[in-house]
Design a protein around this motif. Structure first.
Motif, short mmCIF file in Angstrom:
data_model
loop_
_atom_site.label_atom_id
_atom_site.label_comp_id
_atom_site.label_asym_id
_atom_site.label_seq_id
_atom_site.Cartn_x
_atom_site.Cartn_y
_atom_site.Cartn_z
N ARG A 227 0.62 -1.22 0.22
CA ARG A 227 -0.24 -0.37 0.43
C ARG A 227 0.85 0.92 0.27
O ARG A 227 0.02 2.33 0.56
CB ARG A 227 -0.92 -0.26 1.14
N MET A 228 1.86 0.92 0.05
CA MET A 228 3.36 1.93 0.05
C MET A 228 2.95 3.00 -1.60
O MET A 228 2.35 2.20 -2.31
CB MET A 228 3.82 2.26 -0.02
N ASN A 229 3.46 4.31 -1.53
CA ASN A 229 3.28 5.81 -2.55
C ASN A 229 4.74 5.39 -2.81
O ASN A 229 5.67 4.75 -2.48
CB ASN A 229 3.08 6.49 -1.91
N LEU A 230 4.85 6.08 -4.46
CA LEU A 230 6.07 6.00 -4.71
C LEU A 230 7.09 6.51 -4.06
O LEU A 230 6.36 7.52 -3.83
CB LEU A 230 5.96 6.26 -6.10
N PHE A 231 8.03 5.85 -4.03
CA PHE A 231 8.97 6.61 -3.17
C PHE A 231 8.85 6.25 -1.48
O PHE A 231 9.75 7.48 -1.06
CB PHE A 231 9.64 7.71 -4.09
N GLY A 232 7.77 6.15 -1.47
CA GLY A 232 8.02 5.77 0.33
C GLY A 232 9.01 5.18 1.36
O GLY A 232 9.87 5.29 1.06
N ARG A 233 8.75 5.70 2.62
CA ARG A 233 9.84 5.37 3.03
C ARG A 233 9.52 4.49 4.34
O ARG A 233 8.58 4.69 4.90
CB ARG A 233 10.24 6.23 4.31
N VAL A 234 10.35 3.16 4.76
CA VAL A 234 9.67 2.39 5.54
C VAL A 234 10.43 2.21 6.45
O VAL A 234 11.66 2.08 6.17
CB VAL A 234 8.84 0.46 5.00
N VAL A 235 10.61 2.92 7.90
CA VAL A 235 11.34 2.68 8.50
C VAL A 235 11.20 1.59 9.79
O VAL A 235 10.29 1.12 10.73
CB VAL A 235 10.89 3.83 10.14
N VAL A 236 12.46 0.49 9.88
CA VAL A 236 12.01 -0.74 10.56
C VAL A 236 12.57 -0.39 11.83
O VAL A 236 14.17 -0.77 11.87
CB VAL A 236 13.15 -2.17 9.44
N CYS A 237 11.74 -0.59 12.72
CA CYS A 237 12.34 -0.37 13.90
C CYS A 237 12.29 -1.62 15.73
O CYS A 237 13.00 -1.70 15.75
CB CYS A 237 11.14 0.66 14.68
N GLY A 238 11.48 -2.46 14.26
CA GLY A 238 11.01 -3.42 15.92
C GLY A 238 10.16 -4.54 14.30
O GLY A 238 9.74 -4.67 13.96
N THR A 239 10.60 -6.29 15.47
CA THR A 239 9.88 -7.24 14.42
C THR A 239 9.53 -8.22 15.88
O THR A 239 9.89 -9.29 15.64
CB THR A 239 10.62 -7.86 13.43
N ILE A 240 8.34 -7.12 16.35
CA ILE A 240 8.45 -8.14 18.13
C ILE A 240 7.35 -9.31 17.70
O ILE A 240 7.12 -9.60 18.13
CB ILE A 240 7.40 -6.40 18.79
N SER A 241 6.36 -9.45 15.98
CA SER A 241 5.74 -10.67 15.84
C SER A 241 6.32 -11.62 15.16
O SER A 241 5.99 -12.94 15.62
CB SER A 241 4.84 -9.94 14.50
N ASP A 242 7.85 -11.49 15.56
CA ASP A 242 8.52 -12.75 15.11
C ASP A 242 9.73 -13.35 16.30
O ASP A 242 10.40 -14.21 16.32
CB ASP A 242 9.29 -12.70 13.92
N VAL A 264 13.97 1.60 2.41
CA VAL A 264 13.52 0.39 3.38
C VAL A 264 15.30 0.52 4.61
O VAL A 264 16.02 -0.30 3.98
CB VAL A 264 12.60 -1.30 2.95
N GLN A 265 14.91 1.35 5.58
CA GLN A 265 15.52 0.59 6.24
C GLN A 265 16.01 0.73 7.76
O GLN A 265 14.85 1.37 8.67
CB GLN A 265 17.03 2.41 6.54
N GLY A 266 16.32 0.14 7.92
CA GLY A 266 16.73 -0.90 9.93
C GLY A 266 17.11 0.89 10.56
O GLY A 266 17.55 1.45 10.58
N MET A 267 16.66 0.66 11.65
CA MET A 267 17.02 1.79 12.85
C MET A 267 17.66 1.41 14.15
O MET A 267 16.77 1.04 14.56
CB MET A 267 15.87 2.74 13.17
N ILE A 268 18.46 1.38 14.49
CA ILE A 268 18.95 1.49 16.11
C ILE A 268 19.44 2.62 16.81
O ILE A 268 19.77 3.50 16.19
CB ILE A 268 20.41 0.52 16.10
#
Length: 326
Positions: A227-242, A264-268
């Protein structure tokens, strides 16, 4: 007087259990030159701790068997051999799951500006995570739509409020009608989707997302990618479901990253440690102006820390999960 502490007794296989922890008594630690002795008042419980209980490779070393569980604490200085601190100061430290500890590094906090527990949540690491993750990776522009999962939690609740302050449309995902009502009515999000209602896929169908702040991973990440728009950004902060999965979810909508040229970028949060002052000033200003709100889930007593942690991993918390130690 003696110390009490909770150590890692065994590594979990799948879900964490109370048997993975052990409560121990130990002599009261003595501060060396340059150190302070701190009586911990509040302990923060956070999803990242699940990763530290594992011996798999991560961004920092895990907890060894028999070692005190890691965690941030706010406490009171009882004794000081460091000229920067005096008895009675309140400090933010990394002393873990114990009643007392010694530290050479600490940050003074002001209980007159905000309740001491807030320095473990809204004005602490979760707040910093929300601020830098959204600002630096999400890079929201006024008028864009920001979607955030675990929206009633310590990080997600701040993300959505910052998105609104920065001129965006904020949409949350949370588990249960009560949490969703809190997210919209008290925190001011524009909308909140209840993933437990079973209609998340349909509710997301008509949505166009510019920034997705991901705290959960799994199927919800998959749905958001589509459902992301063109050139959208995904901040990967956590994966608690896993975090407790023996067979982690495999993302299916990977192609959406290519088609929509997503970032798509992870962040610490440690990556911005040189700029913490900037975030503290901004968050403190918003809080003082009444523009940031928070909610806390509190368990009483060190011995109940494992119970509180397991509840957090199962989504039982409502807001920032804490342990009141004294």
């Amino acid at each position: 007087m003696e110390n009490q502490r909770i150590v890692l007794a065994s590594r979990p296989e799948g879900w964490v259990t109370e048997g993975n922890f052990r409560l121990e008594s130990a002599p009261l630690p003595k501060p060396q030159d340059g150190e302070i002795l701190v009586k911990n008042l509040w302990l923060s419980l956070d999803p990242y701790m699940r990763g530290r209980m594992s011996d798999t490779r991560s961004y920092v070393k895990g907890v060894d068997i028999g070692e005190v569980m890691v965690g941030q604490t706010v406490g009171e200085v009882l004794e000081s051999n460091n000229e920067r601190f005096k008895k009675g100061d309140h400090v933010l430290t990394q002393l873990g799951w114990q009643l007392f500890g010694t530290a050479s590094e600490a940050q003074k906090v002001d209980g007159k500006r905000a309740p001491l527990s807030y320095y473990l949540g809204l004005l602490g690491m979760p707040g910093l995570t929300a601020y830098f993750g959204l600002k630096e990776i999400g890079q929201p522009k006024a008028g864009e739509t920001v979607l955030v999962s675990a929206a009633s939690g310590a990080v997600g609740s701040v993300v959505g409020q910052l998105a609104k302050l920065w001129g965006c449309r904020a949409v949350g995902i949370a588990g249960g009608r009560e949490k969703c009502d809190y997210v919209t009515r008290e925190l001011g999000f524009d909308a909140c989707l209840d993933y437990k209602a079973g209609s998340l896929r349909d509710e997301l169908k008509g949505m166009k997302i510019d920034v997705y702040f991901d705290n959960v991973g799994g199927e919800i990440l998959d749905l958001a990618l589509a459902r992301m728009n063109l050139f959208g950004r995904v901040v990967v902060c956590g994966t608690i479901s896993d975090y407790n999965a023996t067979d982690p979810y495999r993302v299916k909508n990977w192609r959406a990253i290519l088609v929509n040229r997503l970032k798509v970028q992870g962040m610490i949060v440690f990556d911005w440690k040189d700029r913490y002052g900037e975030a503290f000033k901004a968050l403190g200003g918003y809080f003082a102006a009444g523009q940031l709100k928070t909610r806390e889930s509190v368990v009483e007593g060190l011995a109940n820390s494992p119970q509180g942690f397991i509840s957090l991993l199962k989504g039982g918390n409502f807001g920032k999960q804490l342990v009141k130690l004294a």
